[in-house]
Each structure stands twice: as structure tokens, then as C-alpha cells.
Scaffold this active site. Structure first.
Site, PDB file in Angstrom:
ATOM      1  N   ASN A 219      11.486   8.477  25.589  1.00 22.97           N
ATOM      2  CA  ASN A 219      11.748   7.665  24.393  1.00 22.97           C
ATOM      3  C   ASN A 219      11.503   6.187  24.697  1.00 22.97           C
ATOM      4  O   ASN A 219      11.946   5.686  25.733  1.00 22.97           O
ATOM      5  CB  ASN A 219      13.220   7.874  23.998  1.00 22.97           C
ATOM      6  CG  ASN A 219      13.580   7.308  22.633  1.00 22.97           C
ATOM      7  OD1 ASN A 219      12.912   7.617  21.640  1.00 22.97           O
ATOM      8  ND2 ASN A 219      14.636   6.502  22.570  1.00 22.97           N
ATOM      9  N   HIS A 256      11.462   0.348  15.874  1.00 22.97           N
ATOM     10  CA  HIS A 256      12.214  -0.820  15.392  1.00 22.97           C
ATOM     11  C   HIS A 256      11.172  -1.861  14.961  1.00 22.97           C
ATOM     12  O   HIS A 256      10.554  -2.515  15.798  1.00 22.97           O
ATOM     13  CB  HIS A 256      13.084  -1.406  16.506  1.00 22.97           C
ATOM     14  CG  HIS A 256      14.154  -0.485  16.980  1.00 22.97           C
ATOM     15  ND1 HIS A 256      15.219  -0.116  16.177  1.00 22.97           N
ATOM     16  CD2 HIS A 256      14.354   0.145  18.161  1.00 22.97           C
ATOM     17  CE1 HIS A 256      16.025   0.691  16.857  1.00 22.97           C
ATOM     18  NE2 HIS A 256      15.506   0.888  18.059  1.00 22.97           N
ATOM     19  N   ASP A 287      14.153   1.589  12.060  1.00 19.31           N
ATOM     20  CA  ASP A 287      14.678   0.566  11.151  1.00 19.31           C
ATOM     21  C   ASP A 287      13.604  -0.495  10.978  1.00 19.31           C
ATOM     22  O   ASP A 287      12.780  -0.704  11.866  1.00 19.31           O
ATOM     23  CB  ASP A 287      16.038   0.002  11.574  1.00 19.31           C
ATOM     24  CG  ASP A 287      16.082  -0.592  12.976  1.00 19.31           C
ATOM     25  OD1 ASP A 287      15.018  -0.782  13.601  1.00 19.31           O
ATOM     26  OD2 ASP A 287      17.198  -0.884  13.436  1.00 19.31           O
TER      27      ASP A 287
HETATM   28  O1  9MR Z   1      22.397   0.185  18.415  1.00 22.71           O
HETATM   29  C1  9MR Z   1      22.833   0.061  19.749  1.00 22.71           C
HETATM   30  C2  9MR Z   1      23.828  -1.083  19.853  1.00 22.71           C
HETATM   31  O2  9MR Z   1      25.028  -0.769  19.167  1.00 22.71           O
HETATM   32  C3  9MR Z   1      24.115  -1.370  21.297  1.00 22.71           C
HETATM   33  O3  9MR Z   1      24.945  -2.524  21.390  1.00 22.71           O
HETATM   34  C4  9MR Z   1      22.826  -1.581  22.054  1.00 22.71           C
HETATM   35  C5  9MR Z   1      23.084  -1.847  23.513  1.00 22.71           C
HETATM   36  O4  9MR Z   1      21.948  -1.847  24.272  1.00 22.71           O
HETATM   37  O5  9MR Z   1      22.012  -0.415  21.933  1.00 22.71           O
HETATM   38  C6  9MR Z   1      21.625  -0.189  20.627  1.00 22.71           C
HETATM   39  O6  9MR Z   1      20.780   0.923  20.576  1.00 22.71           O
HETATM   40  C7  9MR Z   1      19.546   0.804  21.267  1.00 22.71           C
HETATM   41  C8  9MR Z   1      19.153   2.196  21.711  1.00 22.71           C
HETATM   42  O7  9MR Z   1      20.184   2.769  22.467  1.00 22.71           O
HETATM   43  C9  9MR Z   1      17.875   2.167  22.519  1.00 22.71           C
HETATM   44  N1  9MR Z   1      16.793   1.510  21.784  1.00 22.71           N
HETATM   45  C10 9MR Z   1      17.129   0.226  21.232  1.00 22.71           C
HETATM   46  C11 9MR Z   1      18.400   0.310  20.383  1.00 22.71           C
HETATM   47  C12 9MR Z   1      18.671  -1.011  19.707  1.00 22.71           C
HETATM   48  O8  9MR Z   1      18.936  -1.998  20.635  1.00 22.71           O
END
Ligand code: 9MR
Length: 479
Positions: A219, A256, A287
Site C-alpha cells: 500500500n 489522497h 479523499d
Molecule cells: O488518518 C490517520 C491519522 O488519524 C493519523 O494521525 C495519521 C498518523 O500517521 O495517519 C493517518 O492515516 C494515514 C494512513 O495510516 C497511511 N496513509 C496516510 C494516511 C493519512 O496520513
């Protein structure tokens, strides 16, 4: 537990054999349910388009999921939109290393279990995110020696995959292992530093042994544009894995997007080229920053790109509502902060061939966006499901329809079962069916009047045919 993805997009109309089997099941089931529940309504066959993201995606042979935050699971609007619209869940943070193994050999599954249990109780799929990632990694891991890190990585994979064996349809085994920019290099993570390039392959081999039924995904983000060095680097790794028999089943495209990183015009090419390597592709964290029709068009484009690739098995958006997005100020999701459907939602539905569906459970204020109804004095209703009986071959479900803060004079909602389940009988309502026979629209039998806050219920029998998943409810529409 893994659904075999369909490889074409023709509608799921039952063939001659399917139809007569269905008719037989209806007769048998109706008789049984008569004994169990009294009045039985004859079943008819009117077509209607699916009115939820999951329902419409299912018609295309795809799942439609969302990331969820465990901390929001007590909020009723959040949960009702989740349960109504989605059929796959990813834990936004609760299955990451720092959450599951905060200190060495001390595993804490309680929060992740709550999410997994919710998915199971609703008949939703579960995506596993993520096993090996440089981020959200506790500091005790980063100070391990090479040998310790190797056994710790493998132990983490074994313990976590063991905990959710049989429940997770796809695991992000390794996440974000490549650098951004033009180098195409591996990211300089602790895993890379200590274990070298081979850590990715080792993680996948360990994962295959830990749960042979789960799909194993790599991923990453910024891998959407076919011409980018990072996309090419990941592609070359997957091609190498496939040629050498390293177990990999899928590639997750986080997706993203924002104005600096828009949906590329060659997105479909990227997905197709990866699929042509013999892996599934999944859109895993979608998103898109923006609003209005421009955001809607981009969501539509991404959805169309997935539908155009037979091995694109599903889409997950990275959250239910803009207000809880990791980048909330970008308003990047399908529901606004009051759970109203945004134009982006309609964009996805247009691509999926669904109907917008009309009413939502609403938030605390009135809906503003055409197709939604909110609270206030607008007619609205909510629906909840429970299983009431279960036998060796079938179960009965009851759906309770409750009017919102205004009286209503009519309502309708949908109940979607997953093949090979069949609804064999219904009572206390007037059903109609889509062409697949899997989506039942239920309306009142006679008088649909409900006082504000009061409820009524209807029931139905599902012939399980080996599948005991709970049916999914669509939106409740009131007037
Ligand atoms: O959405 C997630 C956020 O709540 C966390 O603080 C963050 C920490 O790294 O991770 C976000 O999710 C991520 C996902 O695990 C991996 N790809 C990027 C996402 C957005 O940052």
C-alpha cells in the site's frame, strides 16, 4: 471469506436457473416463515437502483468501505451513516503497530477488536491496516538490533494476523516503503536500514503463512500517476515479486488527492498496468480536497477508473465525515460535518449507477443539499436492524423504522442481502425488488403514518445458503 471479484460488469440478473431456484426458495421459505411469523406478503419484482454507496458498488461487484476512528463509535449519526452506506471498514489507526504492540511483546487488541466486532455484526468486510510501516512505530522498535528487529517484525505479523484470521479480507502488509520524488529509492526506514531490501519480501512470506486466506497488499501514496518514478519503482517491485513467486495479491492505492496532487489523467492506465501483473488493485484511502462540482467530478473519475479495471475490487474512503478527516480543512470526504451527502457523494453514485437515495438520518440541523433530510421539522426517519431468530438454514430479521422529530405519513427503506442469501418471506410491509433479487425496498403496508419519534417494524426471513452475514440497511426516506 474472500469474495471472488467479478470480472465483468453485466448486471447480476438471475439466469433461468437462478430465477427458478429463487422461486422455489421463496415458496419454501414463505411456508416456514408463515409458521413462524404469521402474515406473509407475496413477493413481487419491481426494479430500482441501489441507493447507498455499498449497495450501488455491490451491483458492480465491488465493495465500498471507509476508515473509521474507534473514538467516534459512540456517536449515533456517525454510526448510522457508517452502517447504512458502507460494507467494508478499515481501522484508521487502531490496527497500527503503536496501537497493537505499544511495548515489546505486550499486545493490546481491545480497540481494534471493537472495530472488528462491529464489522462482523453488520456483515461488513474488514481491511487490515497496517503491519509493517515506518510511521506510528513505537520507539522501542527503532532501537532493536538487526536480528531482534527481524524476529520482532515477524512476530508482530504473526500475532496480529492470527488475531484477525478469517476476518480480514485484505491486509496492508507493508505500507509506504518507497521515497517520494524522482529517485525511485526505498524509503530509509529502520526496516530498510537494518534488514535491507529483503524486508518487504520477508514480511509478505511471513504474512502468507500467518493467514493463507487473506489477500496480501502493498500500500502506498503518490503512486497514481503512471509516469512518476515512485509508481514505476513499486511496479517493478511487484513485477519482480510475481516473477519470483513472492506472495503478493494486491496493491493499495491510497489516493489522497489535492490541487498539488490531482487525480492524474492516466489513473486508469496505472491501475490497469498493475492489474495486468496479476494482482488485484484497491483504492484504499481515497479523499480529495475541494468542494462542489469540481470535487464531485474527481470522485466520479476515480470511481470510473476503478470500475474500468476488472481487478479493481473496491474503494475505501479515508473517513465518514469531513469533520473528522485527518485533513478536515480540505473537506475531502463524501459527507459534510452534519452528515449531509455532498455533491462528491452524488459523483460517486453517478459512476456506480446508483440512485442518490434521498433521505439521510440527518445531523443536528436540517439538511441543505437537496437529496438529504435533516432533523428540525423536516420529515425524516432512521432504521435499525436486529436478528430475531435463527435456524439451521435461515434467520429472521426485524427492521425498526423510527420517525425523526417531525411526524411522517410515509416511509421507505432498503434491505440488501449478499448472494447466495435470498429473502424468502416478509411481513408487516410491502416489498419490491431490484433485478438481482438482492435489494428489497420496503414500504408500509397501508398506513405509513408515524408520530414524531415513534416507530414501527417489519420482518423478513433470509435463507442463508451458507452465508450468515447480517443484511445491510439502506437509507430511510420519509415524507
Ligand atoms: O488518518 C490517520 C491519522 O488519524 C493519523 O494521525 C495519521 C498518523 O500517521 O495517519 C493517518 O492515516 C494515514 C494512513 O495510516 C497511511 N496513509 C496516510 C494516511 C493519512 O496520513
Amino acid at each position: 471469506m474472500i469474495d471472488t471479484p467479478r470480472t465483468s460488469h453485466e448486471p447480476r440478473t438471475p439466469g433461468r436457473r437462478g430465477r427458478s431456484a429463487l422461486r422455489n426458495a421463496l415458496v419454501v421459505g414463505a411456508t416456514l416463515a408463515l409458521a413462524a411469523a404469521g402474515t406473509v406478503t407475496a413477493l413481487t419484482g419491481t426494479a430500482s437502483a441501489a441507493s447507498t454507496l455499498a449497495g450501488a458498488a455491490a451491483e458492480q461487484g465491488r465493495y465500498f468501505g471507509t476508515a473509521i476512528a474507534a473514538g467516534r463509535m459512540g456517536e449515533s449519526d456517525y454510526m448510522s451513516v457508517l452502517n447504512r452506506e458502507f460494507d467494508s471498514i478499515t481501522a484508521e489507526n487502531a490496527m497500527k503497530w503503536d496501537a497493537l504492540q505499544p511495548s515489546r511483546n505486550s499486545f493490546n487488541f481491545s480497540t481494534a477488536d471493537r472495530i472488528a466486532n462491529h464489522a462482523r455484526s453488520q456483515g461488513m468486510k474488514l481491511r487490515g491496516h497496517t503491519l509493517v510501516w515506518h510511521s506510528q512505530l513505537p520507539s522501542w522498535v527503532t532501537s532493536l538490533s538487526t536480528n531482534d528487529l527481524r524476529s520482532t517484525m515477524n512476530n508482530h505479523i504473526n500475532r496480529v494476523m492470527g488475531q484477525y484470521k478469517g476476518q480480514v479480507h485484505s491486509w496492508d502488509v507493508v505500507n509506504e516503503a518507497f521515497e517520494d520524488g524522482s529517485s525511485g529509492a526505498r524509503r530509509n526506514s529502520v526496516f530498510q536500514q537494518r534488514l535491507g531490501n529483503g524486508f518487504i519480501e520477508e514480511a509478505f512470506r511471513t504474512a502468507r503463512a500467518a493467514d493463507p486466506d487473506a489477500k496480501l497488499c502493498y500500500n502506498d501514496y503518490n503512486t497514481d500517476n503512471w509516469n512518476h518514478a515512485k509508481t514505476q519503482a513499486v511496479y517493478n517491485m511487484v513485477r519482480d515479486f510475481k516473477s519470483r513467486g513472492v506472495p503478493i495479491d494486491c496493491v493499495g492505492f491510497q489516493a489522497h488527492f489535492n490541487s498539488g496532487n490531482p487525480v492524474p489523467s492516466n489513473y486508469h492506465t496505472t491501475l490497469q498496468n498493475f492489474a495486468d501483473l496479476g494482482v488485484d488493485v484497491q483504492i484504499t484511502e481515497l479523499d480529495i480536497a475541494g468542494s462542489g462540482s469540481s470535487q464531485a467530478e474527481q470522485f466520479k473519475g476515480v470511481t470510473q477508473a476503478c470500475l474500468a479495471v476488472s481487478r479493481c475490487t473496491g474503494i475505501t474512503v479515508w473517513g465518514v465525515t469531513d469533520k473528522y478527516s485527518w485533513r478536515s480543512s480540505d473537506t475531502p470526504l463524501l459527507f459534510d460535518g452534519n452528515y449531509n451527502k455532498k455533491p462528491a457523494y452524488q459523483g460517486v453514485m453517478e459512476a456506480l449507477g446508483g440512485s442518490d437515495g434521498g433521505g439521510t438520518t440527518g445531523g443536528t440541523d436540517g439538511g441543505t443539499d437537496g437529496g438529504t433530510t435533516g432533523g428540525g421539522d423536516t420529515a425524516s426517519c432512521t432504521v435499525t436492524y436486529e436478528q430475531t431468530e435463527r435456524w439451521g438454514d435461515r434467520f429472521n430479521g426485524r427492521v425498526t423504522v423510527r420517525a425523526g422529530s417531525a411526524p411522517i405519513t410515509n416511509w421507505s427503506t432498503t434491505v440488501t442481502v449478499s448472494s447466495p442469501q435470498k429473502i424468502s418471506a416478509t411481513w408487516n410491509g410491502t416489498p419490491s425488488w431490484d433485478s438481482s433479487g438482492n435489494v428489497m425496498t420496503m414500504r408500509p403496508s397501508g398506513n405509513g403514518t408515524l408520530a414524531a419519534g415513534s416507530s414501527t417494524s417489519f420482518g423478513f426471513t433470509v435463507m442463508a445458503n451458507g452465508n450468515w452475514n447480517a443484511p445491510r440497511l439502506g437509507s430511510c426516506t420519509a415524507s
